[in-house]
Structure formats: structure tokens, C-alpha cells
Design a protein around this motif. Structure first.
Motif, PDB file in Angstrom:
ATOM      1  N   THR A 128       0.838  -1.201   0.000  1.00 13.38           N
ATOM      2  CA  THR A 128       0.000   0.000   0.000  1.00 13.38           C
ATOM      3  C   THR A 128       0.870   1.246   0.000  1.00 13.38           C
ATOM      4  OG1 THR A 128      -1.802  -1.088   1.193  1.00 13.38           O
ATOM      5  CG2 THR A 128      -1.725   1.310   1.296  1.00 13.38           C
ATOM      6  N   VAL A 129       0.497   2.191  -0.841  1.00 13.74           N
ATOM      7  CA  VAL A 129       1.115   3.521  -0.831  1.00 13.74           C
ATOM      8  C   VAL A 129       0.039   4.515  -0.411  1.00 13.74           C
ATOM      9  CG1 VAL A 129       2.183   5.355  -2.189  1.00 13.74           C
ATOM     10  CG2 VAL A 129       2.759   2.958  -2.656  1.00 13.74           C
ATOM     11  N   GLU A 130       0.323   5.258   0.646  1.00  7.37           N
ATOM     12  CA  GLU A 130      -0.603   6.316   1.055  1.00  7.37           C
ATOM     13  C   GLU A 130       0.106   7.654   0.987  1.00  7.37           C
ATOM     14  OE1 GLU A 130      -1.364   6.706   5.478  1.00  7.37           O
ATOM     15  OE2 GLU A 130      -1.019   4.534   5.372  1.00  7.37           O
ATOM     16  N   HIS A 131      -0.612   8.660   0.463  1.00  9.45           N
ATOM     17  CA  HIS A 131      -0.004   9.979   0.296  1.00  9.45           C
ATOM     18  C   HIS A 131      -1.105  11.026   0.183  1.00  9.45           C
ATOM     19  CE1 HIS A 131      -0.960  10.543  -4.055  1.00  9.45           C
ATOM     20  NE2 HIS A 131      -1.068   9.236  -4.001  1.00  9.45           N
ATOM     21  N   GLU A 190       7.817  -3.821  -6.900  1.00 10.31           N
ATOM     22  CA  GLU A 190       8.314  -3.077  -8.058  1.00 10.31           C
ATOM     23  C   GLU A 190       7.260  -2.092  -8.572  1.00 10.31           C
ATOM     24  OE1 GLU A 190      10.696  -6.516  -7.340  1.00 10.31           O
ATOM     25  OE2 GLU A 190       8.537  -6.396  -7.793  1.00 10.31           O
ATOM     26  N   GLU A 191       5.991  -2.556  -8.626  1.00  8.01           N
ATOM     27  CA  GLU A 191       4.905  -1.669  -9.074  1.00  8.01           C
ATOM     28  C   GLU A 191       4.731  -0.503  -8.104  1.00  8.01           C
ATOM     29  OE1 GLU A 191       1.723  -4.637 -11.275  1.00  8.01           O
ATOM     30  OE2 GLU A 191       1.827  -4.678  -9.090  1.00  8.01           O
ATOM     31  N   ALA A 192       4.812  -0.809  -6.818  1.00  7.62           N
ATOM     32  CA  ALA A 192       4.647   0.230  -5.804  1.00  7.62           C
ATOM     33  C   ALA A 192       5.763   1.279  -5.905  1.00  7.62           C
ATOM     34  CB  ALA A 192       4.627  -0.396  -4.415  1.00  7.62           C
ATOM     35  N   THR A 211       6.673   8.710  -9.051  1.00 10.18           N
ATOM     36  CA  THR A 211       5.908   9.757  -9.751  1.00 10.18           C
ATOM     37  C   THR A 211       5.354  10.800  -8.781  1.00 10.18           C
ATOM     38  OG1 THR A 211       3.754   8.624  -9.582  1.00 10.18           O
ATOM     39  CG2 THR A 211       5.189   8.006 -11.432  1.00 10.18           C
ATOM     40  N   LEU A 212       5.531  10.551  -7.486  1.00  7.74           N
ATOM     41  CA  LEU A 212       4.956  11.445  -6.477  1.00  7.74           C
ATOM     42  C   LEU A 212       5.954  12.525  -6.085  1.00  7.74           C
ATOM     43  CD1 LEU A 212       3.303   8.774  -4.141  1.00  7.74           C
ATOM     44  CD2 LEU A 212       2.198  10.100  -5.959  1.00  7.74           C
ATOM     45  N   SER A 213       5.443  13.708  -5.876  1.00 12.81           N
ATOM     46  CA  SER A 213       6.303  14.816  -5.461  1.00 12.81           C
ATOM     47  C   SER A 213       6.149  15.132  -3.975  1.00 12.81           C
ATOM     48  CB  SER A 213       5.967  16.076  -6.273  1.00 12.81           C
ATOM     49  OG  SER A 213       4.584  16.405  -6.128  1.00 12.81           O
ATOM     50  N   ILE A 258       3.941   7.093   2.236  1.00 14.70           N
ATOM     51  CA  ILE A 258       4.305   5.939   3.066  1.00 14.70           C
ATOM     52  C   ILE A 258       4.092   4.686   2.224  1.00 14.70           C
ATOM     53  CG2 ILE A 258       3.741   4.570   5.116  1.00 14.70           C
ATOM     54  CD1 ILE A 258       2.744   7.139   6.434  1.00 14.70           C
ATOM     55  N   LEU A 259       5.118   3.854   2.132  1.00 12.18           N
ATOM     56  CA  LEU A 259       5.028   2.564   1.451  1.00 12.18           C
ATOM     57  C   LEU A 259       5.102   1.475   2.520  1.00 12.18           C
ATOM     58  CD1 LEU A 259       5.082   0.590  -0.948  1.00 12.18           C
ATOM     59  CD2 LEU A 259       7.545   1.041  -1.170  1.00 12.18           C
TER      60      LEU A 259
END
Length: 279
Positions: free
Chosen positions: A227-230, A246-248, A254-256, A260-261
Motif C-alpha cells: 500500500t502507498v498512502e499519500h 516493483e509496481e509500488a 511519480t509522487l512529489s 508511506i510505502l
């Protein structure tokens, strides 16, 4: 062991349980996970015969559960949300009183109470009044009381609510041992960690329905192991789920903004399907 067949429970115009179907196998540790008001307690009350379904049937050990089915009631036990101890009685006296309610007498009663005192590690303080026990110890005694009739099925309705972490873990250990002894346990909880640790199968419940039912690992893996939360541009937290690391990592590149991963948990699964946190 337990078959819930198209069960609905209504209170006037309000539907607490909505055409629910569920099978629970013998010897399993089944968790009902959901927010307050999801219908968990109502379902438990129907399973133990305290409430009658508006429609549908509950079958336990091939018999229909009802308020008058004493055969089934002798095979089950319940640990309710609220403290149900006689606070003027000692630990041992609470167990003796419970045994009397099940008409367990004489040598059998003495043996059963002694076994439970030893099992629960209450023996050294058996004469302590239950009102002088901590909240966690009172909860533990409630669980021990539920074992007096040596039930095949135990229903636990939020058994560790309001308990500190240390006592909660001690209760978890006791529940694990009980399940290893072959007892079928049905647990309602809104503690994510509790459901993940204890249960071999979990039903996610909301609005009177079980909308997803599987093992904890399958529930998480189907959504995505990572999970990626931003924060998005509107300063609202977004959650993205990925099946591979790898996908995460490709996505976070791509995030600026801050992110949290982490590994996906059951709360992510629940939130993804209901769009609200378990609370």
C-alpha cells in the motif's frame, strides 16, 4: 457446525441484519470484523438464541437454534461485551455459581472449577473478590466462566474492549489455546490486529451484511500486498494498492509529496470496500 441461511433481523423499518448467509466450520476461529453498528452484536444474539430472526434460519449441529433449544444452549457459551460477573463474589465463587447454573454438582463441579483455576492461572488469587480485579482480569474471568460447561462453541462479543495491550495479549493466548483444544470460536471485534492474529477466517461486516469472507492473507493479497498512502493535491489521503513491490516503487517515483510505502493490512481491505475506517 453453523449454517446461517438468509437471515434478516428488523426493528421496525430498520434492518439490522440483511439477508445474511454464512457457514462456519467445526474447530475454526471465525472473526466478524466491522465498525460499531455493523450488526455484529445482533448476529451473535441470534446465534445464541437471545433474539429471533425476522426471517431465515440458524442451524447449529444440524438443529435449528431457538430460545427453547436447551440441547444447543448446553453446547455453546457466550462472553458478552459488558461485564457479567457477580462483583461481590470471589473468582472461585463466580466459577462455582456458573457451574450451578449448568447443574454441575458435587465432585464434577469441584474438578471442573479446579481445572479452570489452574488453566487460567487464577489459582493463587482464587479468593480475591472480582470487583477488586483490574478490567483486564475481569475480562479474563468472564472467558474462564464461559468454559464451565465445556462448550463446543464459544461466542466472544468484543472480549478485549477497553483493555490495555498487555492484558489483551494474555487473553489472546488463552483464546488460542482454547481453539487448539478443538473449540469453535466466533469473535466479533473492531480491533484489526486482534482479527489478524487470532482468526483463521474473517468476515468483513457492514450495514448488516458480510460483504467479503476469506482468510486474512487472501483478503490482503486480493487487494494488493503493498500500500502507498499519500496526500493528493486536495490534501486528502489517497491509498493505492499494488501486487508487487516493483509496481509500488514505480508509482512512488511519480509522487512529489510525502508518502508511506507499507504492507497492506485488513483495515486497508475494509476501507477499500466500505470507504470508512473501522472504529
Amino acid at each position: 457446525m453453523i449454517e446461517i441461511k438468509d437471515v434478516t433481523k428488523k426493528y421496525g423499518d430498520f434492518t439490522a441484519i440483511d439477508h445474511l448467509n454464512l457457514s462456519i466450520e467445526k474447530g475454526s476461529f471465525f472473526g466478524l470484523l466491522g465498525p460499531n453498528g455493523a450488526g455484529k452484536t445482533t448476529l451473535i444474539k441470534m446465534l445464541v438464541g437471545l433474539l429471533k430472526p425476522s426471517s431465515g434460519n440458524i442451524i447449529i449441529k444440524k438443529q435449528k437454534m431457538s430460545r427453547d433449544n436447551t440441547f444447543l444452549k448446553n453446547k455453546i457459551s457466550i462472553v458478552p461485551q459488558h461485564i457479567n460477573l457477580d462483583k461481590e463474589l470471589s473468582i472461585k465463587e463466580n466459577l462455582i455459581f456458573s457451574a450451578k447454573l449448568y447443574k454441575i454438582k458435587g465432585k464434577e463441579q469441584e474438578k471442573r472449577v479446579e481445572e479452570l483455576l489452574q488453566f487460567s492461572e487464577f489459582k493463587a488469587i482464587e479468593n480475591k473478590l472480582s470487583k477488586k480485579l483490574s478490567g483486564g482480569m475481569q475480562r479474563k474471568l468472564m472467558i474462564v466462566k464461559a468454559l464451565v460447561n465445556n462448550p463446543e462453541i464459544i461466542f466472544l462479543d468484543e472480549p478485549t474492549v477497553g483493555i490495555d495491550v498487555n492484558n489483551r495479549r494474555k487473553i489472546w493466548n488463552m483464546l488460542k489455546i482454547m481453539n487448539d483444544m478443538g473449540k469453535t470460536i466466533i469473535l466479533t471485534t473492531h480491533y484489526i490486529e486482534e482479527a489478524e492474529y487470532l482468526c483463521d477466517k474473517i468476515g468483513l461486516m457492514d450495514n448488516g451484511k458480510i460483504f467479503y469472507c476469506d482468510t486474512s492473507d487472501h483478503l490482503k493479497n486480493n487487494l494488493g500486498k503493498f500500500t502507498v498512502e499519500h496526500f493528493n493535491k486536495n490534501k486528502i489521503t489517497e491509498y493505492k494498492y499494488f501486487h508487487t513491490i516493483e509496481e509500488a516503487k514505480k508509482y512512488v517515483n511519480t509522487l512529489s509529496d510525502h508518502y508511506i510505502l507499507r504492507n497492506t493490512n485488513l483495515e486497508d481491505v475494509f476501507y477499500n470496500f466500505t470507504n470508512r475506517k473501522v472504529q
